[in-house]
Design a protein around this motif. Structure first.
Motif, PDB file in Angstrom:
ATOM      1  N   GLY A 121      59.269  53.948  34.686  1.00  0.00           N
ATOM      2  CA  GLY A 121      60.098  52.766  34.516  1.00  0.00           C
ATOM      3  C   GLY A 121      59.499  51.745  33.568  1.00  0.00           C
ATOM      4  N   PHE A 122      58.197  51.532  33.694  1.00  0.00           N
ATOM      5  CA  PHE A 122      57.537  50.543  32.846  1.00  0.00           C
ATOM      6  C   PHE A 122      57.038  51.129  31.522  1.00  0.00           C
ATOM      7  N   GLY A 123      57.039  52.439  31.397  1.00  0.00           N
ATOM      8  CA  GLY A 123      56.563  53.075  30.167  1.00  0.00           C
ATOM      9  C   GLY A 123      57.315  52.630  28.934  1.00  0.00           C
ATOM     10  N   GLY A 124      58.605  52.348  29.090  1.00  0.00           N
ATOM     11  CA  GLY A 124      59.432  51.948  27.951  1.00  0.00           C
ATOM     12  C   GLY A 124      59.061  50.603  27.362  1.00  0.00           C
ATOM     13  N   ILE A 125      58.619  49.665  28.194  1.00  0.00           N
ATOM     14  CA  ILE A 125      58.235  48.364  27.647  1.00  0.00           C
ATOM     15  C   ILE A 125      56.743  48.301  27.338  1.00  0.00           C
ATOM     16  N   LEU A 126      55.967  49.159  28.000  1.00  0.00           N
ATOM     17  CA  LEU A 126      54.519  49.120  27.775  1.00  0.00           C
ATOM     18  C   LEU A 126      54.105  49.800  26.474  1.00  0.00           C
ATOM     19  N   PHE A 127      54.707  50.929  26.150  1.00  0.00           N
ATOM     20  CA  PHE A 127      54.277  51.680  24.964  1.00  0.00           C
ATOM     21  C   PHE A 127      54.450  50.894  23.666  1.00  0.00           C
ATOM     22  N   PRO A 128      55.621  50.284  23.399  1.00  0.00           N
ATOM     23  CA  PRO A 128      55.728  49.469  22.172  1.00  0.00           C
ATOM     24  C   PRO A 128      54.754  48.293  22.171  1.00  0.00           C
ATOM     25  N   ALA A 129      54.517  47.710  23.348  1.00  0.00           N
ATOM     26  CA  ALA A 129      53.583  46.580  23.427  1.00  0.00           C
ATOM     27  C   ALA A 129      52.161  47.029  23.113  1.00  0.00           C
ATOM     28  N   VAL A 130      51.798  48.215  23.594  1.00  0.00           N
ATOM     29  CA  VAL A 130      50.458  48.749  23.299  1.00  0.00           C
ATOM     30  C   VAL A 130      50.335  49.062  21.818  1.00  0.00           C
ATOM     31  N   LEU A 131      51.371  49.659  21.247  1.00  0.00           N
ATOM     32  CA  LEU A 131      51.338  49.986  19.808  1.00  0.00           C
ATOM     33  C   LEU A 131      51.181  48.743  18.944  1.00  0.00           C
ATOM     34  N   THR A 132      51.837  47.668  19.343  1.00  0.00           N
ATOM     35  CA  THR A 132      51.736  46.438  18.554  1.00  0.00           C
ATOM     36  C   THR A 132      50.581  45.560  19.025  1.00  0.00           C
ATOM     37  N   GLY A 133      49.859  46.016  20.031  1.00  0.00           N
ATOM     38  CA  GLY A 133      48.711  45.272  20.520  1.00  0.00           C
ATOM     39  C   GLY A 133      47.517  45.355  19.599  1.00  0.00           C
ATOM     40  N   THR A 150      71.189  39.639  43.011  1.00  0.00           N
ATOM     41  CA  THR A 150      71.882  38.358  43.133  1.00  0.00           C
ATOM     42  C   THR A 150      73.240  38.399  42.444  1.00  0.00           C
ATOM     43  N   GLY A 151      73.508  39.472  41.750  1.00  0.00           N
ATOM     44  CA  GLY A 151      74.730  39.564  40.968  1.00  0.00           C
ATOM     45  C   GLY A 151      74.526  39.139  39.525  1.00  0.00           C
ATOM     46  N   LEU A 152      73.361  38.573  39.219  1.00  0.00           N
ATOM     47  CA  LEU A 152      73.058  38.154  37.849  1.00  0.00           C
ATOM     48  C   LEU A 152      72.101  39.119  37.148  1.00  0.00           C
ATOM     49  N   GLU A 153      71.684  40.180  37.864  1.00  0.00           N
ATOM     50  CA  GLU A 153      70.751  41.114  37.231  1.00  0.00           C
ATOM     51  C   GLU A 153      71.450  41.919  36.145  1.00  0.00           C
ATOM     52  N   ILE A 154      70.657  42.558  35.310  1.00  0.00           N
ATOM     53  CA  ILE A 154      71.172  43.344  34.195  1.00  0.00           C
ATOM     54  C   ILE A 154      71.290  44.794  34.664  1.00  0.00           C
ATOM     55  N   ALA A 155      72.515  45.280  34.740  1.00  0.00           N
ATOM     56  CA  ALA A 155      72.752  46.627  35.242  1.00  0.00           C
ATOM     57  C   ALA A 155      71.998  47.660  34.405  1.00  0.00           C
ATOM     58  N   ASN A 156      71.403  48.621  35.069  1.00  0.00           N
ATOM     59  CA  ASN A 156      70.698  49.752  34.462  1.00  0.00           C
ATOM     60  C   ASN A 156      69.439  49.363  33.689  1.00  0.00           C
ATOM     61  N   ASP A 157      68.963  48.148  33.844  1.00  0.00           N
ATOM     62  CA  ASP A 157      67.690  47.772  33.238  1.00  0.00           C
ATOM     63  C   ASP A 157      66.589  48.603  33.886  1.00  0.00           C
ATOM     64  N   ASP A 158      65.564  48.920  33.113  1.00  0.00           N
ATOM     65  CA  ASP A 158      64.468  49.753  33.624  1.00  0.00           C
ATOM     66  C   ASP A 158      63.799  49.126  34.841  1.00  0.00           C
ATOM     67  N   VAL A 159      63.600  47.821  34.805  1.00  0.00           N
ATOM     68  CA  VAL A 159      62.951  47.141  35.928  1.00  0.00           C
ATOM     69  C   VAL A 159      63.847  47.186  37.168  1.00  0.00           C
ATOM     70  N   ILE A 160      65.144  47.103  36.991  1.00  0.00           N
ATOM     71  CA  ILE A 160      66.080  47.213  38.119  1.00  0.00           C
ATOM     72  C   ILE A 160      65.957  48.596  38.741  1.00  0.00           C
ATOM     73  N   GLN A 161      65.819  49.616  37.901  1.00  0.00           N
ATOM     74  CA  GLN A 161      65.649  50.977  38.417  1.00  0.00           C
ATOM     75  C   GLN A 161      64.371  51.081  39.248  1.00  0.00           C
ATOM     76  N   VAL A 162      63.288  50.498  38.750  1.00  0.00           N
ATOM     77  CA  VAL A 162      62.020  50.518  39.485  1.00  0.00           C
ATOM     78  C   VAL A 162      62.166  49.734  40.788  1.00  0.00           C
ATOM     79  N   MET A 163      62.813  48.593  40.733  1.00  0.00           N
ATOM     80  CA  MET A 163      62.981  47.755  41.928  1.00  0.00           C
ATOM     81  C   MET A 163      63.787  48.470  43.014  1.00  0.00           C
ATOM     82  N   GLN A 164      64.701  49.330  42.631  1.00  0.00           N
ATOM     83  CA  GLN A 164      65.482  50.068  43.629  1.00  0.00           C
ATOM     84  C   GLN A 164      64.600  51.035  44.415  1.00  0.00           C
ATOM     85  N   PHE A 165      63.539  51.521  43.778  1.00  0.00           N
ATOM     86  CA  PHE A 165      62.622  52.442  44.454  1.00  0.00           C
ATOM     87  C   PHE A 165      61.478  51.712  45.153  1.00  0.00           C
TER      88      PHE A 165
END
Length: 169
Positions: free
Chosen positions: A68-80, A116-131
């Motif tokens: 779930g977090f791999g998608g936001i971490l990899f670009p951040a590491v590459l640009t780190g 809360t009804g304001l979350e972003i549907a199908n966001d990666d973090v939402i997927q992780v939060m469901q588990f």
């Protein structure tokens, strides 16, 4: 006329970064995390909608969080890494780094407004939060930390100074 060409070039680089480079590195991050977790990658799509389809034989909580977090971490590491010296490559790095900051902000939004009804549907973090919603505080700390680091790197890159120099101002 030379400045118009330079401006068009920067717009083109920004579009390539936003439409191709960042989505590719984002989905590649999910793929690498899935592969590390022992999943089989069945599909990797960049167009029309970037996504990765994989299958886990046995999926544990660590795998869910990593993928779930791999998608936001990899670009951040590459640009780190240190930004390139050449202006055009630096600008590509800067745009991708900016998209990373935006993705951290979106993830913070998703975490803050989960269920809360304001979350972003199908966001990666939402997927992780469901588990694994019990680790919400840890996710918040990690994402806030990554956002702060990214913003500091963006400010430290002195974009206005570099762009003015590029346009000979």
């Amino acid at each position: 006329m030379k400045d118009v060409f330079k401006g068009v070039l920067l717009i083109a680089i920004g579009l390539v970064a936003a439409i191709i480079v960042y989505p590719f590195t984002h989905e590649l991050g999910h793929s690498i995390a899935a592969w590390i977790s022992g999943a089989q990658i069945y599909e990797f799509h960049l167009f029309p909608i970037p996504n990765v389809l994989c299958r886990f034989d046995s999926m544990n909580l660590k795998s869910v969080i990593l993928v779930g977090f791999g998608g936001i971490l990899f670009p951040a590491v590459l640009t780190g890494i240190r930004p390139p010296k050449t202006f055009i490559l630096w600008y590509l790095w800067f745009v991708i780094k900016g998209i990373c900051a935006l993705s951290f902000f979106v993830s913070l939004w998703a975490l803050s407004f989960f269920r809360t009804g304001l979350e972003i549907a199908n966001d990666d973090v939402i997927q992780v939060m469901q588990f694994a919603p019990e680790y919400r505080a840890i996710y918040l700390v990690v994402i806030i930390g990554l956002l702060v680091i990214t913003v500091v790197q963006l400010v430290h890159a002195k974009p206005l100074k570099k762009c003015l120099k590029y346009f000979d101002v």
